[in-house]
Scaffold this motif. Structure first.
Motif, short mmCIF file in Angstrom:
data_model
loop_
_atom_site.label_atom_id
_atom_site.label_comp_id
_atom_site.label_asym_id
_atom_site.label_seq_id
_atom_site.Cartn_x
_atom_site.Cartn_y
_atom_site.Cartn_z
N MET A 40 0.86 -1.17 0.00
CA MET A 40 0.00 0.00 0.00
C MET A 40 0.90 1.23 0.00
O MET A 40 2.09 1.15 0.34
CB MET A 40 -0.90 -0.03 1.24
N PRO A 41 0.37 2.39 -0.37
CA PRO A 41 1.19 3.61 -0.37
C PRO A 41 1.71 3.92 1.04
O PRO A 41 0.99 3.73 2.03
CB PRO A 41 0.21 4.70 -0.83
N GLN A 42 2.94 4.39 1.09
CA GLN A 42 3.53 4.78 2.36
C GLN A 42 4.73 5.67 2.07
O GLN A 42 5.25 5.66 0.96
CB GLN A 42 3.96 3.57 3.18
N GLY A 43 5.16 6.42 3.06
CA GLY A 43 6.35 7.24 2.86
C GLY A 43 6.75 7.97 4.12
O GLY A 43 6.01 8.03 5.11
N GLY A 44 7.93 8.53 4.07
CA GLY A 44 8.50 9.22 5.22
C GLY A 44 7.78 10.51 5.56
O GLY A 44 7.17 11.14 4.71
#
Length: 162
Positions: A40-44
């Protein structure tokens, strides 16, 4: 997931479970992975951002979805920690982190699928699809599977996947 929870050892991150009107979950195949694992989308989270601001930024950067395309249904109350495999952690972020600590949001997509655009200015995904909740964990890279189990437990009790 890590049992050790020294926050300094984990990169702050936000994740998004995007759920369509049929209760299916969005997943993408990363450009930089050769395998058929999905995520799934994820990020810092940048130093100057709130968690929610980072979530909206990551969603738009990764799959072109904006606030007008969906709405927030839920958020995990606490950080969820996971360790990266040692050979991966030593090469990411200058070896500074053992893994990531994440806050996750469940969002309901209200726009049509055509609003999704993985061909962004810095693409992260080469393909995408909708998955039923019971197929999610088996399609995820092994070191993130426990996180996804926790998310399904947290978000499934609301009946969103029926």
């Amino acid at each position: 997931m890590s049992k050790a929870k020294n926050p300094a050892d984990y990169r702050p991150n936000v994740g998004i479970m995007l759920i369509n009107q049929h209760g299916r979950i969005w997943v993408g195949a990363r450009i930089d992975y050769v395998s058929e694992y999905w995520q799934m989308p994820q990020g810092g989270i940048d130093d100057n951002e709130t968690i929610e601001t980072a979530m909206w930024r990551e969603l738009q950067e990764e799959i072109g979805i904006t606030k007008s395309d969906c709405h927030i249904m839920a958020k995990t109350p606490d950080w969820i920690y996971y360790d990266l495999p040692p050979d991966v952690s030593k090469n990411l972020w200058g070896g500074k982190y053992k893994g990531q600590k994440q806050i996750w949001y469940a969002l309901r997509l209200t726009a049509p699928d055509t609003a999704i655009n993985i061909h962004t200015s810095n693409p992260e995904f080469k393909a995408w699809k909708w998955l039923d909740a019971d197929k999610l964990v088996e399609n995820i890279v092994p070191f993130k599977r426990q996180v996804y189990r926790v998310l399904l437990d947290a978000f499934c009790q609301n009946g969103w996947f029926k």
